[in-house]
Design a protein around this motif. Structure first.
Motif, PDB file in Angstrom:
ATOM      1  N   VAL A  92     -27.376  -7.145 -27.607  1.00 27.55           N
ATOM      2  CA  VAL A  92     -27.107  -5.719 -27.821  1.00 27.55           C
ATOM      3  C   VAL A  92     -28.274  -5.076 -28.569  1.00 27.55           C
ATOM      4  O   VAL A  92     -28.747  -3.978 -28.205  1.00 27.55           O
ATOM      5  CB  VAL A  92     -25.788  -5.512 -28.596  1.00 27.55           C
ATOM      6  CG1 VAL A  92     -25.580  -4.030 -28.905  1.00 27.55           C
ATOM      7  CG2 VAL A  92     -24.612  -6.049 -27.799  1.00 27.55           C
ATOM      8  N   GLU A  93     -28.753  -5.735 -29.598  1.00 29.00           N
ATOM      9  CA  GLU A  93     -29.881  -5.204 -30.379  1.00 29.00           C
ATOM     10  C   GLU A  93     -31.119  -5.034 -29.499  1.00 29.00           C
ATOM     11  O   GLU A  93     -31.810  -4.008 -29.564  1.00 29.00           O
ATOM     12  CB  GLU A  93     -30.184  -6.134 -31.550  1.00 29.00           C
ATOM     13  CG  GLU A  93     -29.106  -6.142 -32.623  1.00 29.00           C
ATOM     14  CD  GLU A  93     -29.346  -7.171 -33.702  1.00 29.00           C
ATOM     15  OE1 GLU A  93     -28.790  -7.010 -34.810  1.00 29.00           O
ATOM     16  OE2 GLU A  93     -30.084  -8.156 -33.450  1.00 29.00           O
ATOM     17  N   ALA A  94     -31.396  -6.037 -28.664  1.00 27.91           N
ATOM     18  CA  ALA A  94     -32.586  -5.982 -27.810  1.00 27.91           C
ATOM     19  C   ALA A  94     -32.477  -4.874 -26.764  1.00 27.91           C
ATOM     20  O   ALA A  94     -33.457  -4.153 -26.511  1.00 27.91           O
ATOM     21  CB  ALA A  94     -32.795  -7.334 -27.129  1.00 27.91           C
ATOM     22  N   LEU A  95     -31.297  -4.721 -26.165  1.00 26.71           N
ATOM     23  CA  LEU A  95     -31.124  -3.675 -25.165  1.00 26.71           C
ATOM     24  C   LEU A  95     -31.256  -2.297 -25.793  1.00 26.71           C
ATOM     25  O   LEU A  95     -31.864  -1.384 -25.211  1.00 26.71           O
ATOM     26  CB  LEU A  95     -29.771  -3.812 -24.473  1.00 26.71           C
ATOM     27  CG  LEU A  95     -29.556  -5.043 -23.574  1.00 26.71           C
ATOM     28  CD1 LEU A  95     -28.234  -4.933 -22.822  1.00 26.71           C
ATOM     29  CD2 LEU A  95     -30.697  -5.228 -22.595  1.00 26.71           C
ATOM     30  N   ASN A  96     -30.686  -2.128 -26.972  1.00 26.09           N
ATOM     31  CA  ASN A  96     -30.801  -0.840 -27.655  1.00 26.09           C
ATOM     32  C   ASN A  96     -32.252  -0.493 -27.977  1.00 26.09           C
ATOM     33  O   ASN A  96     -32.655   0.668 -27.907  1.00 26.09           O
ATOM     34  CB  ASN A  96     -29.978  -0.854 -28.950  1.00 26.09           C
ATOM     35  CG  ASN A  96     -28.558  -0.398 -28.721  1.00 26.09           C
ATOM     36  OD1 ASN A  96     -28.314   0.618 -28.101  1.00 26.09           O
ATOM     37  ND2 ASN A  96     -27.602  -1.159 -29.215  1.00 26.09           N
ATOM     38  N   LYS A  97     -33.024  -1.503 -28.296  1.00 26.49           N
ATOM     39  CA  LYS A  97     -34.420  -1.282 -28.666  1.00 26.49           C
ATOM     40  C   LYS A  97     -35.300  -1.013 -27.450  1.00 26.49           C
ATOM     41  O   LYS A  97     -36.107  -0.080 -27.449  1.00 26.49           O
ATOM     42  CB  LYS A  97     -34.949  -2.495 -29.431  1.00 26.49           C
ATOM     43  CG  LYS A  97     -36.419  -2.363 -29.850  1.00 26.49           C
ATOM     44  CD  LYS A  97     -36.872  -3.585 -30.639  1.00 26.49           C
ATOM     45  CE  LYS A  97     -38.343  -3.454 -31.040  1.00 26.49           C
ATOM     46  NZ  LYS A  97     -38.810  -4.655 -31.797  1.00 26.49           N
TER      47      LYS A  97
END
Length: 285
Positions: A92-97
């Motif tokens: 989730v963190e990577a996709l948001n970034k």
């Protein structure tokens, strides 16, 4: 005409303050962060691979990315909450970034994971148990106020295919959703999507009976999600395998769209998007 108005389905979702339109059906791409999902082609083993797959899904026309860290195939191994969380949150963190345009759905039945995922940046919760496997889930959804997909499942992933029995599968599933929807409305949950749960605690005959009458679920006036992608209800009938079930998936997606499905949850986004385009044109005639 009066009947059409009576069964008019809710056509939008509130996703973090933005209205997302469902007038045209949408595609949800499956991103399994698990080593044992039933279809090996869907398994994603790293953040880099997740980013590549998600970027591909978005280019092919996916509106949602459904991230799962707990395999729900029949007889799947049960994993601890912390392990599921450790699989999901970094993605989730990577996709948001890197892909902030992605609308992220989290496939979980656990309230803690739902809450922490949304806090990290997820937008939708997809619960295979509709609150049955975590009695805190409904109150959590009411608190975080994100669109909530409730699926029908008899039993758990470990037990669901051990001789599933119904008095009448259609009436039993409709009654199940009636109770769930009433409970969620009482908690002021505003955006609910229903998923009949094809392959979850159902025989092949049960699955096809539900599909045959899927338009009956319009009585709830809520968006319907259909998830057949490469499942046993296709390849067991055809005597093939999940790897060979794309054509059958497209056939069932076509039927589901004609019966009112608003979201197709799939492993193969491009083919599902093409299916929607053709059915939409057909329905304009």
């Amino acid at each position: 005409m009066a009947e059409n108005n009576f069964f008019e389905v809710k056509q939008s979702l509130n996703i973090k303050g933005k209205i997302f339109n469902l007038n045209t059906p949408k595609v949800m791409g499956i991103l399994n962060i698990t080593p044992d999902s039933f279809y090996s082609g869907s398994r994603t083993n790293s953040i880099k691979e997740a980013l590549i797959k998600t970027e591909g899904f978005l280019k092919e026309g996916a509106s949602f990315i459904d991230i799962g860290g707990y395999s729900s195939r029949p007889g799947a191994t049960h994993i601890a909450e912390d392990e599921e969380l450790a699989r999901i949150i970094p993605i989730v963190e990577a996709l948001n970034k890197h892909l902030p345009e992605a609308i992220i759905s989290i496939d979980t039945f656990r309230a803690k994971i739902a809450e922490e995922s949304v806090f990290t940046g997820a937008h939708i919760i997809n619960d295979i148990s509709a609150g049955e496997m975590d009695n805190k889930m409904f109150e959590t959804i009411a608190k975080i106020q994100v669109p909530y997909i409730i699926m029908h499942m008899q039993g758990t992933p470990q037990t669901m295919q051990k001789n599933p029995v119904y008095n009448n599968v259609l009436l039993d599933v409709v009654d199940y959703f009636a109770k769930k929807v009433a409970a969620l409305k009482a908690l002021n949950v505003h955006d609910v999507i229903i998923d009949p749960g094809f392959g979850f605690g159902k025989t092949i005959e049960h699955n096809y009976e539900l599909l045959s009458h899927m338009e009956d679920f319009k009585i709830f006036k809520l968006p319907i999600l259909a998830g057949f992608s490469r499942k046993g209800m296709i390849h067991k009938v055809l005597g093939t395998s999940a790897a060979e079930a794309l054509n059958g998936t497209t056939v069932l997606n076509t039927v589901a769209l004609q019966k009112g499905a608003k979201i197709l949850r799939v492993h193969d986004v491009k083919e599902a998007v093409e299916c929607i385009k053709l059915i939409e044109l057909l329905q304009l005639q």
